[in-house]
Design a protein around this motif. Structure first.
Motif, PDB file in Angstrom:
ATOM      1  N   GLY A 164       0.840  -1.195   0.000  1.00  0.00           N
ATOM      2  CA  GLY A 164       0.000   0.000   0.000  1.00  0.00           C
ATOM      3  C   GLY A 164       0.875   1.245   0.000  1.00  0.00           C
ATOM      4  O   GLY A 164       0.462   2.312   0.471  1.00  0.00           O
ATOM      5  N   THR A 171       1.702   3.297  -2.222  1.00  0.00           N
ATOM      6  CA  THR A 171       1.248   4.460  -2.996  1.00  0.00           C
ATOM      7  C   THR A 171       0.087   5.197  -2.321  1.00  0.00           C
ATOM      8  O   THR A 171      -0.342   6.237  -2.803  1.00  0.00           O
ATOM      9  CB  THR A 171       0.765   4.002  -4.396  1.00  0.00           C
ATOM     10  N   LEU A 184      -2.158   6.975   1.046  1.00  0.00           N
ATOM     11  CA  LEU A 184      -1.870   8.052   2.004  1.00  0.00           C
ATOM     12  C   LEU A 184      -1.053   7.530   3.191  1.00  0.00           C
ATOM     13  O   LEU A 184      -0.077   8.152   3.604  1.00  0.00           O
ATOM     14  CB  LEU A 184      -3.180   8.633   2.547  1.00  0.00           C
ATOM     15  N   GLY A 231       0.714   4.695   3.241  1.00  0.00           N
ATOM     16  CA  GLY A 231       2.001   4.229   2.715  1.00  0.00           C
ATOM     17  C   GLY A 231       2.963   5.381   2.461  1.00  0.00           C
ATOM     18  O   GLY A 231       4.143   5.327   2.846  1.00  0.00           O
ATOM     19  N   ARG A 263      -2.269  -1.691 -10.663  1.00  0.00           N
ATOM     20  CA  ARG A 263      -2.473  -0.334 -11.208  1.00  0.00           C
ATOM     21  C   ARG A 263      -1.218   0.527 -11.096  1.00  0.00           C
ATOM     22  O   ARG A 263      -1.003   1.438 -11.882  1.00  0.00           O
ATOM     23  CB  ARG A 263      -3.604   0.378 -10.435  1.00  0.00           C
ATOM     24  N   SER A 264      -0.408   0.265 -10.076  1.00  0.00           N
ATOM     25  CA  SER A 264       0.738   1.138  -9.804  1.00  0.00           C
ATOM     26  C   SER A 264       2.052   0.623 -10.374  1.00  0.00           C
ATOM     27  O   SER A 264       3.095   1.275 -10.207  1.00  0.00           O
ATOM     28  CB  SER A 264       0.895   1.337  -8.290  1.00  0.00           C
ATOM     29  N   SER A 320      -0.942  -1.715   4.480  1.00  0.00           N
ATOM     30  CA  SER A 320      -1.863  -0.569   4.511  1.00  0.00           C
ATOM     31  C   SER A 320      -2.575  -0.509   3.179  1.00  0.00           C
ATOM     32  O   SER A 320      -2.453   0.467   2.436  1.00  0.00           O
ATOM     33  CB  SER A 320      -1.098   0.747   4.714  1.00  0.00           C
ATOM     34  N   GLY A 357      -5.990  -1.980   2.814  1.00  0.00           N
ATOM     35  CA  GLY A 357      -7.385  -2.384   2.971  1.00  0.00           C
ATOM     36  C   GLY A 357      -7.503  -3.749   3.653  1.00  0.00           C
ATOM     37  O   GLY A 357      -6.606  -4.594   3.550  1.00  0.00           O
ATOM     38  N   VAL A 413      -7.420  -6.980   1.488  1.00  0.00           N
ATOM     39  CA  VAL A 413      -6.061  -7.283   1.007  1.00  0.00           C
ATOM     40  C   VAL A 413      -5.254  -7.931   2.134  1.00  0.00           C
ATOM     41  O   VAL A 413      -4.554  -8.933   1.927  1.00  0.00           O
ATOM     42  CB  VAL A 413      -5.363  -5.992   0.495  1.00  0.00           C
ATOM     43  N   THR A 469      -4.899  -2.284   8.926  1.00  0.00           N
ATOM     44  CA  THR A 469      -6.334  -2.402   8.634  1.00  0.00           C
ATOM     45  C   THR A 469      -7.074  -3.005   9.835  1.00  0.00           C
ATOM     46  O   THR A 469      -6.476  -3.409  10.817  1.00  0.00           O
ATOM     47  CB  THR A 469      -6.580  -3.293   7.396  1.00  0.00           C
ATOM     48  N   CYS A 511      -7.901   4.656  13.914  1.00  0.00           N
ATOM     49  CA  CYS A 511      -7.287   5.987  14.024  1.00  0.00           C
ATOM     50  C   CYS A 511      -7.862   6.852  15.157  1.00  0.00           C
ATOM     51  O   CYS A 511      -7.156   7.689  15.720  1.00  0.00           O
ATOM     52  CB  CYS A 511      -7.398   6.707  12.690  1.00  0.00           C
ATOM     53  N   SER A 561      -9.416  12.500   5.045  1.00  0.00           N
ATOM     54  CA  SER A 561      -8.237  11.669   4.776  1.00  0.00           C
ATOM     55  C   SER A 561      -8.360  10.277   5.385  1.00  0.00           C
ATOM     56  O   SER A 561      -7.591   9.382   5.029  1.00  0.00           O
ATOM     57  CB  SER A 561      -6.968  12.352   5.297  1.00  0.00           C
ATOM     58  N   GLY A 597      -8.475   7.903   2.742  1.00  0.00           N
ATOM     59  CA  GLY A 597      -7.333   7.823   1.839  1.00  0.00           C
ATOM     60  C   GLY A 597      -7.334   8.927   0.784  1.00  0.00           C
ATOM     61  O   GLY A 597      -8.072   9.908   0.874  1.00  0.00           O
ATOM     62  N   ASN A 617      -4.742  11.734  11.967  1.00  0.00           N
ATOM     63  CA  ASN A 617      -5.193  10.345  11.799  1.00  0.00           C
ATOM     64  C   ASN A 617      -4.265   9.519  10.926  1.00  0.00           C
ATOM     65  O   ASN A 617      -4.182   8.304  11.084  1.00  0.00           O
ATOM     66  CB  ASN A 617      -6.615  10.307  11.215  1.00  0.00           C
ATOM     67  N   GLY A 626      -2.760   8.060  13.991  1.00  0.00           N
ATOM     68  CA  GLY A 626      -3.797   7.044  13.844  1.00  0.00           C
ATOM     69  C   GLY A 626      -3.408   5.877  12.953  1.00  0.00           C
ATOM     70  O   GLY A 626      -4.180   4.932  12.805  1.00  0.00           O
TER      71      GLY A 626
HETATM   72  N1  LIG Z   1      -6.374   7.016   6.222  1.00  0.00           N
HETATM   73  C1  LIG Z   1      -6.421   6.784   7.521  1.00  0.00           C
HETATM   74  O1  LIG Z   1      -6.654   7.692   8.368  1.00  0.00           O
HETATM   75  C2  LIG Z   1      -6.198   5.405   8.046  1.00  0.00           C
HETATM   76  C3  LIG Z   1      -6.024   5.248   9.405  1.00  0.00           C
HETATM   77  C4  LIG Z   1      -5.867   3.969   9.910  1.00  0.00           C
HETATM   78  C5  LIG Z   1      -5.884   2.897   9.045  1.00  0.00           C
HETATM   79  N2  LIG Z   1      -6.066   3.092   7.714  1.00  0.00           N
HETATM   80  C6  LIG Z   1      -6.112   1.906   6.850  1.00  0.00           C
HETATM   81  O2  LIG Z   1      -4.950   1.868   6.028  1.00  0.00           O
HETATM   82  C7  LIG Z   1      -5.294   1.327   4.751  1.00  0.00           C
HETATM   83  C8  LIG Z   1      -4.830   2.282   3.655  1.00  0.00           C
HETATM   84  O3  LIG Z   1      -5.456   3.539   3.837  1.00  0.00           O
HETATM   85  P1  LIG Z   1      -5.053   4.805   2.973  1.00  0.00           P
HETATM   86  O4  LIG Z   1      -5.699   5.940   3.652  1.00  0.00           O
HETATM   87  O5  LIG Z   1      -3.570   4.849   2.716  1.00  0.00           O
HETATM   88  O6  LIG Z   1      -5.816   4.484   1.591  1.00  0.00           O
HETATM   89  P2  LIG Z   1      -5.461   4.927   0.078  1.00  0.00           P
HETATM   90  O7  LIG Z   1      -4.830   6.264   0.030  1.00  0.00           O
HETATM   91  O8  LIG Z   1      -6.716   4.711  -0.666  1.00  0.00           O
HETATM   92  O9  LIG Z   1      -4.387   3.842  -0.399  1.00  0.00           O
HETATM   93  C9  LIG Z   1      -4.719   2.499  -0.606  1.00  0.00           C
HETATM   94  C10 LIG Z   1      -3.452   1.706  -0.904  1.00  0.00           C
HETATM   95  O10 LIG Z   1      -3.803   0.321  -0.988  1.00  0.00           O
HETATM   96  C11 LIG Z   1      -3.354  -0.192  -2.234  1.00  0.00           C
HETATM   97  N3  LIG Z   1      -4.251  -1.247  -2.699  1.00  0.00           N
HETATM   98  C12 LIG Z   1      -5.605  -1.192  -2.821  1.00  0.00           C
HETATM   99  N4  LIG Z   1      -6.079  -2.361  -3.299  1.00  0.00           N
HETATM  100  C13 LIG Z   1      -5.009  -3.178  -3.483  1.00  0.00           C
HETATM  101  C14 LIG Z   1      -4.828  -4.497  -3.940  1.00  0.00           C
HETATM  102  N5  LIG Z   1      -5.869  -5.261  -4.326  1.00  0.00           N
HETATM  103  N6  LIG Z   1      -3.573  -5.012  -3.971  1.00  0.00           N
HETATM  104  C15 LIG Z   1      -2.515  -4.262  -3.596  1.00  0.00           C
HETATM  105  N7  LIG Z   1      -2.611  -3.000  -3.149  1.00  0.00           N
HETATM  106  C16 LIG Z   1      -3.845  -2.455  -3.087  1.00  0.00           C
HETATM  107  C17 LIG Z   1      -3.370   1.000  -3.177  1.00  0.00           C
HETATM  108  O11 LIG Z   1      -2.544   0.724  -4.269  1.00  0.00           O
HETATM  109  P3  LIG Z   1      -2.826   1.400  -5.723  1.00  0.00           P
HETATM  110  O12 LIG Z   1      -2.324   2.815  -5.608  1.00  0.00           O
HETATM  111  O13 LIG Z   1      -2.004   0.554  -6.631  1.00  0.00           O
HETATM  112  O14 LIG Z   1      -4.297   1.325  -5.963  1.00  0.00           O
HETATM  113  C18 LIG Z   1      -2.806   2.073  -2.234  1.00  0.00           C
HETATM  114  O15 LIG Z   1      -1.411   1.929  -2.133  1.00  0.00           O
HETATM  115  C19 LIG Z   1      -6.817   1.074   4.786  1.00  0.00           C
HETATM  116  O16 LIG Z   1      -7.041  -0.275   5.128  1.00  0.00           O
HETATM  117  C20 LIG Z   1      -7.294   1.966   5.884  1.00  0.00           C
HETATM  118  O17 LIG Z   1      -8.443   1.479   6.515  1.00  0.00           O
HETATM  119  C21 LIG Z   1      -6.201   4.319   7.185  1.00  0.00           C
END
Ligand SMILES: NC(=O)c1ccc[n+]([C@@H]2O[C@H](COP(=O)([O-])OP(=O)(O)OC[C@H]3O[C@@H](n4cnc5c(N)ncnc54)[C@H](OP(=O)(O)O)[C@@H]3O)[C@@H](O)[C@H]2O)c1
Length: 348
Positions: free
Chosen positions: A16, A18, A20, A22, A46-47, A78, A80, A83, A102, A137, A167, A170, A326, A330
């Protein structure tokens, strides 16, 4: 430079990379001088073809499908919950220890749920499942404040309302808030897109995050109860929550009413919270001082607390207002602090 040849430094993968979370993990690795022997940046098909830099060096983004985890000691997931459900067991089977951002493993009894400032002792041993879960978070900053309050006064009940930023969904959540806000500014009758947030988040607040449960609570609200109990080791802790999405780009806020078994002295409470590591209490100049998502951005690695009020009619209860980044506190920062604690203990 934090890329080292030291054989005790871990080989890491960021799944993950790429996203937010990550992207912020990469930033924190650089800022904190986290030492690693090798790093792999992994995302979806995709990436593939993209390149990201870590400590000034370019790395290609690799496809999770087919990625060989036997090349890494530690994998941050990170990408989903579905995943993690599919690929984290595979990473563990190939020898990696997983830190999962996640919700998938949080309530698994064989996977510790860790906030290093609260229950780092859970990292003394490698977990049976091979997975260490990173909490929700909004839960992370809250339990960091609840733990010392429980130890000093005993908590009877905590009633919490969250004000959660876009955010939290993501990159696409932030993009949708910006697009919807621009659409509504151009035409007040146009709510703009409403896919990540329904109804649209532009000039709106939405008291619904994640999915609805039979109880009438949302999964996000249930997470705060179940996860707080597990982290604090208090299976009967009474925490009840309303989780609300607000049109803020980053940093979640929470209003918490905490009722204790014993009367609380305000000055002692403020001193107790101010003495916690990486917590800033905004109470120095005026007791009415308060943090906001905008104003905490200059100190994003702290939990910010303000509006500390012991109720005049019920001195066992008090209100807190807290704000925490977060993406950092978070998610990414907590994950890095788990990794640092593992390395300190030699658990990897
Ligand atoms: N944002 C927050 O505040 C927060 C806080 C705590 C926990 N989280 C958790 O952390 C995770 C990521 O959140 P985010 O905010 O960084 O989301 P995001 O910006 O949407 O990023 C999602 C990441 O997951 C990758 N991904 C999605 N589907 C995939 C697959 N099938 N195989 C491989 N990689 C895949 C995406 O890769 P591509 O770019 O290639 O699509 C991207 O790198 C989520 O589970 C979320 O619940 C987020």
């Amino acid at each position: 430079m934090t890329l080292v040849t030291d054989p005790t430094a871990p080989r890491i993968a960021l799944v993950g990379a790429t996203g937010l979370v990550g992207n912020t993990l990469i930033q924190l690795i650089e800022e904190r001088g986290f030492r690693y022997r090798d790093v792999h940046l992994v995302a979806s098909a995709r990436s593939v073809g993209r390149e990201l830099t870590v400590d000034g060096r370019p790395y290609p983004v690799q496809n999770l499908e087919g990625f060989d985890f036997s090349q890494v000691d530690l994998a941050f997931f990170s990408a989903g919950a579905s995943v993690s459900a599919k690929y984290a067991p595979h990473a563990v089977a190939q020898g990696a220890l997983v830190i999962d951002n996640t919700s998938h493993f949080r309530m698994d009894p064989d996977s510790p749920l860790v906030v290093p400032q609260v229950n780092a002792h859970e990292l003394d041993r490698r977990p049976v499942s091979g997975v260490i879960a990173n909490p929700n978070c909004s839960t992370i900053p809250l339990v960091r404040l609840l733990q010392p309050v429980e130890a000093r006064w005993g908590i009877r009940q905590a009633v919490v309302s969250t004000y959660q930023a876009a955010s939290g969904r993501g990159h696409s959540g932030v993009a949708e808030l910006r697009e919807a806000t621009a659409a509504s500014l151009a035409d007040p009758a146009d709510p703009g897109p409403a896919e990540e947030f329904t109804p649209s988040l532009s000039f709106n607040v939405v008291p619904f995050i994640d999915r609805l449960l039979e109880s009438g609570f949302t999964f996000e609200e249930q997470k705060m109860l179940q996860e707080s109990r597990k982290i604090l080791g208090l299976p009967h802790l009474d925490v009840t929550t309303t989780c609300v999405r607000v049109p803020v780009v980053n940093s979640h806020s929470e209003a918490a009413w905490i009722e204790c078994h014993n009367p609380v002295d305000r000055a002692e409470l403020v001193a107790l919270l101010a003495a916690l590591p990486e917590v800033t209490v905004h109470d120095q100049d005026t007791p009415g001082a308060f943090p906001t998502p905008r104003t905490v951005a200059d100190r994003p690695d702290h939990v910010h607390v303000g509006r500390v009020r012991v109720a005049e009619h019920n001195p066992r209860g008090f209100w807190l207002w807290l704000v925490a980044d977060n993406i950092r506190i978070g998610a990414a920062l907590n994950a890095i602090q788990i990794a640092e604690a593992l390395l300190e203990r030699g658990t990897l």
